[in-house]
Design a protein around this motif. Structure first.
Motif, PDB file in Angstrom:
ATOM      1  N   PRO A  57       0.819  -1.207   0.000  1.00 28.97           N
ATOM      2  CA  PRO A  57       0.000   0.000   0.000  1.00 28.97           C
ATOM      3  C   PRO A  57       0.858   1.265   0.000  1.00 28.97           C
ATOM      4  O   PRO A  57       1.788   1.401   0.792  1.00 28.97           O
ATOM      5  CB  PRO A  57      -0.796  -0.102   1.301  1.00 28.97           C
ATOM      6  CG  PRO A  57      -0.769  -1.551   1.655  1.00 28.97           C
ATOM      7  CD  PRO A  57       0.549  -2.068   1.147  1.00 28.97           C
ATOM      8  N   ALA A  58       0.561   2.169  -0.916  1.00 30.19           N
ATOM      9  CA  ALA A  58       1.225   3.470  -0.916  1.00 30.19           C
ATOM     10  C   ALA A  58       0.642   4.279   0.238  1.00 30.19           C
ATOM     11  O   ALA A  58      -0.538   4.158   0.555  1.00 30.19           O
ATOM     12  CB  ALA A  58       0.992   4.178  -2.246  1.00 30.19           C
ATOM     13  N   THR A  59       1.469   5.093   0.872  1.00 33.45           N
ATOM     14  CA  THR A  59       0.991   5.880   2.007  1.00 33.45           C
ATOM     15  C   THR A  59       1.267   7.358   1.800  1.00 33.45           C
ATOM     16  O   THR A  59       2.159   7.743   1.053  1.00 33.45           O
ATOM     17  CB  THR A  59       1.658   5.430   3.324  1.00 33.45           C
ATOM     18  OG1 THR A  59       3.074   5.528   3.190  1.00 33.45           O
ATOM     19  CG2 THR A  59       1.277   4.001   3.679  1.00 33.45           C
ATOM     20  N   MET A  60       0.486   8.151   2.492  1.00 33.16           N
ATOM     21  CA  MET A  60       0.679   9.598   2.470  1.00 33.16           C
ATOM     22  C   MET A  60       1.715   9.960   3.527  1.00 33.16           C
ATOM     23  O   MET A  60       2.182   9.101   4.274  1.00 33.16           O
ATOM     24  CB  MET A  60      -0.660  10.296   2.727  1.00 33.16           C
ATOM     25  CG  MET A  60      -1.658  10.004   1.616  1.00 33.16           C
ATOM     26  SD  MET A  60      -3.191  10.928   1.749  1.00 33.16           S
ATOM     27  CE  MET A  60      -3.956  10.162   3.156  1.00 33.16           C
ATOM     28  N   ASP A  61       2.066  11.225   3.603  1.00 25.56           N
ATOM     29  CA  ASP A  61       3.081  11.674   4.557  1.00 25.56           C
ATOM     30  C   ASP A  61       2.748  11.314   5.997  1.00 25.56           C
ATOM     31  O   ASP A  61       3.630  11.068   6.798  1.00 25.56           O
ATOM     32  CB  ASP A  61       3.288  13.187   4.450  1.00 25.56           C
ATOM     33  CG  ASP A  61       3.955  13.585   3.144  1.00 25.56           C
ATOM     34  OD1 ASP A  61       4.581  12.715   2.503  1.00 25.56           O
ATOM     35  OD2 ASP A  61       3.839  14.760   2.763  1.00 25.56           O
ATOM     36  N   ASP A  62       1.462  11.258   6.326  1.00 26.42           N
ATOM     37  CA  ASP A  62       1.078  10.944   7.708  1.00 26.42           C
ATOM     38  C   ASP A  62       0.958   9.442   7.970  1.00 26.42           C
ATOM     39  O   ASP A  62       0.576   9.028   9.051  1.00 26.42           O
ATOM     40  CB  ASP A  62      -0.219  11.652   8.092  1.00 26.42           C
ATOM     41  CG  ASP A  62      -1.413  11.170   7.283  1.00 26.42           C
ATOM     42  OD1 ASP A  62      -1.261  10.261   6.441  1.00 26.42           O
ATOM     43  OD2 ASP A  62      -2.513  11.705   7.504  1.00 26.42           O
ATOM     44  N   GLY A  63       1.257   8.625   6.968  1.00 28.40           N
ATOM     45  CA  GLY A  63       1.242   7.178   7.146  1.00 28.40           C
ATOM     46  C   GLY A  63      -0.067   6.501   6.778  1.00 28.40           C
ATOM     47  O   GLY A  63      -0.142   5.276   6.760  1.00 28.40           O
ATOM     48  N   THR A  64      -1.112   7.261   6.470  1.00 28.20           N
ATOM     49  CA  THR A  64      -2.377   6.638   6.080  1.00 28.20           C
ATOM     50  C   THR A  64      -2.303   6.173   4.625  1.00 28.20           C
ATOM     51  O   THR A  64      -1.551   6.707   3.821  1.00 28.20           O
ATOM     52  CB  THR A  64      -3.565   7.613   6.246  1.00 28.20           C
ATOM     53  OG1 THR A  64      -3.318   8.781   5.468  1.00 28.20           O
ATOM     54  CG2 THR A  64      -3.753   8.001   7.697  1.00 28.20           C
ATOM     55  N   ALA A  65      -3.105   5.164   4.322  1.00 30.90           N
ATOM     56  CA  ALA A  65      -3.104   4.593   2.977  1.00 30.90           C
ATOM     57  C   ALA A  65      -3.564   5.620   1.945  1.00 30.90           C
ATOM     58  O   ALA A  65      -4.475   6.408   2.190  1.00 30.90           O
ATOM     59  CB  ALA A  65      -4.008   3.374   2.936  1.00 30.90           C
ATOM     60  N   LEU A  66      -2.915   5.600   0.802  1.00 31.60           N
ATOM     61  CA  LEU A  66      -3.249   6.507  -0.296  1.00 31.60           C
ATOM     62  C   LEU A  66      -4.404   5.913  -1.083  1.00 31.60           C
ATOM     63  O   LEU A  66      -4.307   4.800  -1.594  1.00 31.60           O
ATOM     64  CB  LEU A  66      -2.038   6.702  -1.201  1.00 31.60           C
ATOM     65  CG  LEU A  66      -2.204   7.590  -2.416  1.00 31.60           C
ATOM     66  CD1 LEU A  66      -2.513   9.016  -1.983  1.00 31.60           C
ATOM     67  CD2 LEU A  66      -0.970   7.567  -3.268  1.00 31.60           C
ATOM     68  N   ALA A  67      -5.513   6.641  -1.160  1.00 24.87           N
ATOM     69  CA  ALA A  67      -6.690   6.162  -1.882  1.00 24.87           C
ATOM     70  C   ALA A  67      -7.490   7.339  -2.400  1.00 24.87           C
ATOM     71  O   ALA A  67      -7.401   8.450  -1.881  1.00 24.87           O
ATOM     72  CB  ALA A  67      -7.562   5.305  -0.967  1.00 24.87           C
ATOM     73  N   LEU A  68      -8.257   7.071  -3.446  1.00 21.12           N
ATOM     74  CA  LEU A  68      -9.221   8.040  -3.953  1.00 21.12           C
ATOM     75  C   LEU A  68     -10.584   7.647  -3.411  1.00 21.12           C
ATOM     76  O   LEU A  68     -10.965   6.475  -3.473  1.00 21.12           O
ATOM     77  CB  LEU A  68      -9.263   8.024  -5.478  1.00 21.12           C
ATOM     78  CG  LEU A  68      -7.997   8.420  -6.215  1.00 21.12           C
ATOM     79  CD1 LEU A  68      -8.202   8.273  -7.714  1.00 21.12           C
ATOM     80  CD2 LEU A  68      -7.584   9.825  -5.884  1.00 21.12           C
ATOM     81  N   THR A  69     -11.318   8.606  -2.896  1.00 20.89           N
ATOM     82  CA  THR A  69     -12.654   8.381  -2.356  1.00 20.89           C
ATOM     83  C   THR A  69     -13.564   9.512  -2.835  1.00 20.89           C
ATOM     84  O   THR A  69     -13.069  10.514  -3.369  1.00 20.89           O
ATOM     85  CB  THR A  69     -12.633   8.369  -0.808  1.00 20.89           C
ATOM     86  OG1 THR A  69     -12.238   9.663  -0.352  1.00 20.89           O
ATOM     87  CG2 THR A  69     -11.675   7.309  -0.265  1.00 20.89           C
ATOM     88  N   PRO A  70     -14.880   9.403  -2.632  1.00 22.87           N
ATOM     89  CA  PRO A  70     -15.765  10.495  -3.043  1.00 22.87           C
ATOM     90  C   PRO A  70     -15.419  11.837  -2.379  1.00 22.87           C
ATOM     91  O   PRO A  70     -15.594  12.886  -2.985  1.00 22.87           O
ATOM     92  CB  PRO A  70     -17.149  10.005  -2.616  1.00 22.87           C
ATOM     93  CG  PRO A  70     -17.047   8.525  -2.718  1.00 22.87           C
ATOM     94  CD  PRO A  70     -15.650   8.222  -2.221  1.00 22.87           C
TER      95      PRO A  70
END
Length: 101
Positions: A57-70
């Protein structure tokens, strides 16, 4: 600049080597943008590791998973590498996810 199109209404069980892939080159930025994510749609982004695994899983700077959502239909990636996208929850209304780099 090139574009990758990802259909967002077909859910997949998991990311695989046949998932749509795109490469972010050194000094470039990839822009992922959805035309119409709705419902509980979720498009997860993964990266290919040097050992060949594709389910990282790719992550953002804060460590959360990178995803597209509404509520977050656009993301930028500026870390070089090969990435893949998987529709982990399908959208209700057909749309397209563009990856411009």
């Amino acid at each position: 600049m090139s574009a990758v199109l990802i259909e967002d209404t077909t859910q997949v069980a998991a990311v695989s080597t046949s998932s749509k892939a795109f490469i972010v080159r050194e000094g470039h930025i990839a822009v992922l943008r959805s035309t119409n994510l709705d419902g509980s749609a979720n498009i997860a982004v993964y990266y290919d590791s040097p050992d060949g695994a594709v389910n990282n899983p790719a992550t953002m700077d804060d460590g959360t998973a990178l995803a597209l959502t509404p509520t977050n239909p656009e993301r930028l990636i500026n870390v070089p590498g090969k990435y893949r996208a998987a529709v982990t929850a399908a959208a209700t209304t057909p749309g397209i996810v563009f990856v411009n780099q």
